[in-house]
Structures are given as C-alpha cells and as structure tokens.
Design a protein around this motif. Structure first.
Motif, PDB file in Angstrom:
ATOM      1  N   ILE B   4      -3.007  10.876  32.034  1.00 12.16           N
ATOM      2  CA  ILE B   4      -2.417   9.630  32.549  1.00 12.16           C
ATOM      3  C   ILE B   4      -0.922   9.859  32.836  1.00 12.16           C
ATOM      4  O   ILE B   4      -0.366   9.315  33.767  1.00 12.16           O
ATOM      5  CB  ILE B   4      -2.634   8.462  31.556  1.00 12.16           C
ATOM      6  CG1 ILE B   4      -2.248   7.139  32.199  1.00 12.16           C
ATOM      7  CG2 ILE B   4      -1.922   8.692  30.247  1.00 12.16           C
ATOM      8  CD1 ILE B   4      -2.584   5.917  31.339  1.00 12.16           C
ATOM      9  N   ASN B   7      -0.442  12.381  35.889  1.00 14.79           N
ATOM     10  CA  ASN B   7      -0.668  11.694  37.169  1.00 14.79           C
ATOM     11  C   ASN B   7       0.618  11.072  37.718  1.00 14.79           C
ATOM     12  O   ASN B   7       0.669  10.652  38.860  1.00 14.79           O
ATOM     13  CB  ASN B   7      -1.756  10.629  36.995  1.00 14.79           C
ATOM     14  CG  ASN B   7      -2.553  10.383  38.266  1.00 14.79           C
ATOM     15  OD1 ASN B   7      -2.382   9.390  38.951  1.00 14.79           O
ATOM     16  ND2 ASN B   7      -3.414  11.335  38.603  1.00 14.79           N
ATOM     17  N   ILE B  48      -4.144   5.098  40.088  1.00 12.78           N
ATOM     18  CA  ILE B  48      -4.333   6.529  39.826  1.00 12.78           C
ATOM     19  C   ILE B  48      -4.492   7.301  41.128  1.00 12.78           C
ATOM     20  O   ILE B  48      -5.183   6.878  42.040  1.00 12.78           O
ATOM     21  CB  ILE B  48      -5.584   6.749  38.943  1.00 12.78           C
ATOM     22  CG1 ILE B  48      -5.313   6.176  37.558  1.00 12.78           C
ATOM     23  CG2 ILE B  48      -5.946   8.213  38.835  1.00 12.78           C
ATOM     24  CD1 ILE B  48      -6.547   6.117  36.706  1.00 12.78           C
ATOM     25  N   LEU B  53      -6.151  13.681  39.636  1.00  7.72           N
ATOM     26  CA  LEU B  53      -6.764  13.546  38.321  1.00  7.72           C
ATOM     27  C   LEU B  53      -7.987  14.452  38.188  1.00  7.72           C
ATOM     28  O   LEU B  53      -8.165  15.138  37.181  1.00  7.72           O
ATOM     29  CB  LEU B  53      -7.165  12.080  38.076  1.00  7.72           C
ATOM     30  CG  LEU B  53      -7.917  11.815  36.766  1.00  7.72           C
ATOM     31  CD1 LEU B  53      -7.046  12.132  35.559  1.00  7.72           C
ATOM     32  CD2 LEU B  53      -8.400  10.376  36.706  1.00  7.72           C
ATOM     33  N   LEU B  87      -8.656  10.660  31.325  1.00 10.23           N
ATOM     34  CA  LEU B  87      -7.286  10.126  31.404  1.00 10.23           C
ATOM     35  C   LEU B  87      -6.576  10.103  30.048  1.00 10.23           C
ATOM     36  O   LEU B  87      -5.374  10.328  29.957  1.00 10.23           O
ATOM     37  CB  LEU B  87      -7.376   8.701  31.950  1.00 10.23           C
ATOM     38  CG  LEU B  87      -6.250   8.134  32.787  1.00 10.23           C
ATOM     39  CD1 LEU B  87      -5.906   9.018  33.951  1.00 10.23           C
ATOM     40  CD2 LEU B  87      -6.632   6.741  33.291  1.00 10.23           C
TER      41      LEU B  87
END
Lengths: 347, 122
Positions: B4, B7, B48, B53, B87
C-alpha cells in the motif's frame, strides 16, 4: 561530492565556521526581506561551481546532523513527553501550572487548532495525507484516526521511522499509516497526491525554504490544503534589512544545538506561497498560545527522571536541554515567533 | 514496507520522467496477518495503481491478483481478500526499490525504505 564534515564535529566548530555552514549562497538569508529572498535564489543559481559544491556539502552535513540528533534524542523525548514532538496549544495568559496530561492534551489541541485554522474539517473528505518531518508519527496517527485517511510520513531519522511504524502497529493503524526515511526537499511522491500536506514544526530544519515550500505545493492535490506550523523569527519592519546583531546572535546559538539552518519569518512563507499562486493564504502568530511550553519542558528535564534520562541519552540531548532557556528568551524578547501558515492549492 | 506504501512511492531524481512504479528487489519478505476490512479496501480501490500493485505483488511472490483492474471489485469478496493480502499482509523487510528509469537502488532495511537522494541526484 561527499560531505567532509562529520555530524559530531558540528557541535565543536567555532562560531564563524558554524555561520558559514548556515549561510552558503544557496540558503535563504534570514535577514533579507522577501523581495531579496527571490534575488538571493536567482544569484545563487548563477554562482560559482566552487560555492555550489561547498553549499551542497554543508547541506548534506546538516541532513546527517538532523538525522543523528533525532536518532539520539527521540527516545528520551518519547519517554518523558510521549509521541507528539511539538508545542502544546494553550489559552493565552493561562497561569495554571498544568499536569503532564494537561500538556499532552495541549499537544493534541495544537493539531486540532491547526486543522481548524486551515478549514480542514471532517466534511472535507481528507483521504490521503503526507506528514512532512513526521517525528515518531504522533500527528500522522492522530489525523489518520480522525479522518479515516491514509497517511504517509517522512523523516530523516531511521530511528524515528522505525519507532513510528512500531507505534502504528501497536495501535492497529499499520494499514493506514506508514513511515519512510526521505528528505522533505525531495519528497518521493508523484505530483498532486495528497489532500492534506502537513508540516508540524519541521520547517525550521529546512535549509532551503523556497525548495521546501515548492515540494509541499507539488505533492498537494488540486484543491488540497497545506498546513505549515513552524518557528520563525519576527517579521522585519518596513525598511529593516536584517535582524539586530544581538537577535541574530541568540538565534545562532539555538541553531547550533538544534541543527537549524537560517531562520526566516512568517511573512517570508506567505510571500513564497503567493509567488506560487496558492489561494486562501492565511497566517497567524501563536507565540502567546505556546508560552507555557518551554518552561514545562525545562521543568520535566529538571526532575530526577529527566536528569537521569538526559545523562543516559548523550551530549546532543544535554546540549539541547541547555539551549531551551534560549528559546524562552527568544520568545520573551519577541525575536522568536510560533507561526502557522495555511493555504489551498487551486483546482 | 507494505505494498500500500509502495503504490505511493516514486523516484524523484532530477530529470527522471518515469520514476513510478519502483521495481522491487526482494531479499526478505514476511507475512503479517491483518484484520480483513472490506469497506476500507473498497474505499482504497479507486486510488490504487493496479498494474503497479500486481507487478509488485509478483516480486514478493504473490501472483493471485488479476492482471487487469476488475470492474466490479466492490462485490467480489474473493478478489477483495486477494487485494487485502497483497496490499496489507505482505512486508518487504530487506531488499531494494529500483528506479525504472535510472536503475538507482533505494535500500529497504528493517522494513523501512530509505528514499534519500545523493547530492548529485538533486
């Protein structure tokens, strides 16, 4: 070019060398009024290679000095004061001597008052926040909880980043907040990422105020808010070129132990933001609202627990503690101001 | 460092046009369980960078995420669970983040990325 100054040698440098550390041509000269601020930056960019090289070495040395200072002192601060490394906000002229928890509440109040001043409310849908100069993450965790927002913090100190992440994990906030080692003058983020850009008492450490402000603006989202709460020197009067020598002298002594480059004024920040076309620029002098803070910090340092912890923590902490009366003197004499500057990035 | 966070990080070296996403060199990856919070994930979904990711998760040894960002993620519980895992539960403890344009390595130590630039990079 690697820095030739080791951080520990910063303390023992004679005064004139510290001055040259503080004010190579690339740095903001605290004495100059705002129009000269811009001229200084333009002149610096045309300056000689030798000057530039010396300037960037000393900036690297400052960066290392700041990291080492906080690596050494953060644990001590947290032990005595908790996870907010900033001033408390008090009612002016409050003569009641507060308990420890009273001061902690004041530190929370500082966050709330800052958000309120900037017009940042629940309704603003704050989703992503950057905490620039995050310490051990007190503000980040508080704001992430308050708004349910994602918050990322940056600090020069690996010790602080680790502690901040550990505290987040302990408070079950790891999915919302994270902390990295990075430089506020080169934030590792794409443009326009953050609804709220938060700088709580970190501006003092930035050797290049213009670059610092540019980065804050760059990473702010269109419509996003920027909040800067910082120590400044008093605004210069009309026609005043510089602070008085005795005023500058006081600030120099504080700079040495707290790893601060040259100070600027609240007006300088306002002018920088204006030059970058920010909207709704507001500022205030909260010096009266923070007056009880340094005396309280000194009191805690002088307790048995405080003294023992200081001695254990090391020279940087001790020298920092010895510098605290200078902060009080600076405030009392109107040289040091506690300022808040907020604005909004245009849509 | 969780994905997370990855990103959001990019390389800010002077002159670099494409500093995102950072490639991952993983030396040590651990998994830490986190309470599943579907509302939080639904909320996050729009922000996102999906391809970044997926690639990052693969670097950490997790290949369960679909290549393309799914349209109806909000209702798909099994997808949300995969998103949750990628994530929030994978941690890069030791390794590096690598600038896609310059190859510059930013070390990750004890889970913390060091994004400081050298003097000649600013």
């Amino acid at each position: 070019m690697k820095a030739t100054l080791a951080p520990s040698s910063l303390i023992s440098l004679p005064r004139h060398k510290v001055s040259s550390l503080r004010s190579p041509s690339l740095l903001i000269q605290s004495q100059r009024p705002s129009s000269a601020l811009m001229t200084t930056m333009k002149t610096a960019s045309r300056g000689s290679v030798a000057v530039t090289a010396a300037a960037t070495s000393s900036v690297e040395a400052l960066r290392e000095g700041i990291a080492e200072f906080y690596n050494e002192t953060s644990g001590l601060w947290e032990e005595i004061w908790g996870d907010h490394m900033h001033h408390g906000f008090y009612d002016p002229d409050s003569s009641v001597q507060l308990s420890d928890s009273g001061h902690r509440e004041a530190q929370i109040r500082m966050i709330e008052e800052s958000l309120r001043f900037a017009g940042v409310t629940e309704e603003k849908k704050i989703k992503r926040v950057v905490d620039v100069g995050c310490g051990i993450g007190g503000s980040s965790r508080y704001i992430a909880s308050k708004f349910g927002a994602e918050c990322v913090g940056i600090t020069l100190s690996p010790v602080q980043a680790k502690r901040a992440n550990d505290l987040a994990a302990a408070q079950s906030l790891s999915h919302k907040v994270s902390f990295q080692v990075a430089d506020a003058l080169e934030q590792p983020f794409e443009d326009g990422m953050f609804d709220l850009v938060w700088s709580m008492e970190s501006g003092e450490h930035m050797p290049d105020k213009a670059k610092f402000v540019k980065e804050l603006v760059r990473v702010a989202a269109p419509g996003g808010r920027i909040i800067i709460v910082t120590w400044c020197h008093r605004n210069l009067s009309q026609g005043e070129e510089a602070l008085q020598p005795w005023e500058q002298n006081l600030l120099d002594r504080i700079c040495k132990t707290f790893y601060l480059p040259a100070w600027c004024s609240t007006s300088d920040y306002v002018n920088l933001l204006q030059s970058l076309s920010l909207q709704d620029i507001k500022c205030a002098d909260w010096s009266e609202n923070v007056a009880p803070f340094w005396p309280a910090v000194i009191r805690t340092a002088l307790t048995w627990k405080g003294l023992v912890s200081l001695l254990r923590s090391g020279m940087k902490s001790i020298k920092g503690a010895l510098t605290m009366p200078l902060m009080i003197e600076g405030y009392k004499k109107g040289i040091i101001k506690f300022g808040i500057i907020t604005c909004q990035k245009p849509l | 460092m969780r994905l997370i966070t990855h990103n959001m990080l990019s390389c800010n070296i002077k002159g670099v046009a494409n500093g995102f996403p950072l490639k991952i060199e993983a030396e040590s990856v651990i998994e830490k369980e986190v309470d599943f919070n579907p509302d939080f994930l639904r909320h996050m979904f729009a922000k996102i960078e999906w391809k970044a990711l997926v690639e990052a998760a693969r670097s950490l040894g997790y290949s369960e995420l679909p290549e393309d960002s799914p349209a109806a993620a909000a209702e798909d519980e099994s997808l949300l669970k995969k998103l949750h895992h990628a994530l929030l539960e994978l941690h890069l403890e030791e390794g590096a983040l690598v600038c896609p344009e310059t190859g510059r390595r930013f070390p990750v130590t004890r889970g913390i990325p060091n994004m400081l630039l050298h003097e000649d990079e600013v």
